[in-house]
Write an enzyme that holds these catalytic residues in place. Sequence first.
Site, PDB file in Angstrom:
ATOM      1  N   CYS A 110       0.834  -1.196   0.000  1.00  0.00           N
ATOM      2  CA  CYS A 110       0.000   0.000   0.000  1.00  0.00           C
ATOM      3  C   CYS A 110       0.867   1.244   0.000  1.00  0.00           C
ATOM      4  O   CYS A 110       2.034   1.225   0.429  1.00  0.00           O
ATOM      5  CB  CYS A 110      -0.923   0.014   1.217  1.00  0.00           C
ATOM      6  N   LYS A 111       0.281   2.311  -0.507  1.00  0.00           N
ATOM      7  CA  LYS A 111       0.856   3.644  -0.368  1.00  0.00           C
ATOM      8  C   LYS A 111      -0.092   4.432   0.523  1.00  0.00           C
ATOM      9  O   LYS A 111      -1.263   4.618   0.196  1.00  0.00           O
ATOM     10  CB  LYS A 111       0.998   4.344  -1.712  1.00  0.00           C
TER      11      LYS A 111
END
Length: 341
Positions: free
Chosen positions: A185-186
Amino acid sequence: MSSSSKATPPPAGIYVPVPTFFAKEGTSAYNSITPGLDLATQTEHSLFLVKAGIRGLVILGSTGEAIFIRDEERKELIASQRKALDEAGYKDRPIIAGTATQQIDDTLAMIEASKEAGAEFAMVLGPGYFAPATSQVGIQKWFEAVADKSVLPVMIYHYPGVTNNLYIAPSTFEKLAAHANIVGCKLSHGIVDDQTLIAASPNIDHAHFSVFTGLGQNLLPVLTIGGVAAIDGLAGVFPSVVVKLFDMYNTSVAKGISQSDLQEMRLLQFKICQGEKLVAKYGVIGIKEAIARVWGMGDQKGGRLPLAGGFEDANEWSKWEEIYTGLQKLEEKFRAESKSN
């Protein structure tokens, strides 16, 4: 994809959400509403980044103005940069392609086109149009539906600032991290406790699911809680500076962090935070302004409507010039040191 054949996350390191460069006024590809792509400047900037140690590129994320890019331009942009990296000897630098659609089939089609153009990963923005009415179960099922059929490994892009304040809970990330085709994830928000609850969660297989901060101003704290690095806007201007902090942390951890190491990292994080204030305030407009003014690449007025025009206040850059001149000197220093080693 079966649970026994999990996809592999992007290699740890600093990534840049690159801006999309558009044709300058006076060139044949220019028009005032939707200026064409400037692939020559795009390539110049990409090579500038990877030569400074950037691990990979995020193309057509929020900074890349993905929502303003036509499908055929997406393919052209990704393919041109994959070709440029390969020909320059950087075949090992992955391209992560962003998506910013609400509809699952459209997202899947965009991912497939990105793969055909040369992308290795997809960074999928959360569906925020109905954010206030969207449940955590709905978010989970939406991402799982994308990941089930995606031809690329999926990273979850959590950016409440552009998704109507859509909230994805740490417990939802724990569930999504178990999916064989979701690899990371970012996190483009400053909720440090949520970042910790994801990056340090014992309920997540962190060899399969990597946590990237989307904020370079959080890099050092996020590394200490289990994040693997950053996808950072300021690194698009000063790549060596942000890479230096990442490398310093990992080197000092390997040998044992001393008090002097800690002080040096804190000072560098401080200077990065100073520069990030411009990015946080102006986003892609500020990033393009900085790249053009500091390095002479692109045009500080080079966005598509409604972002065209750059800073409204002609004196705005003067407020940041001292900080950015200092960061430029650091960038040049670190680049020179890297070449001498």
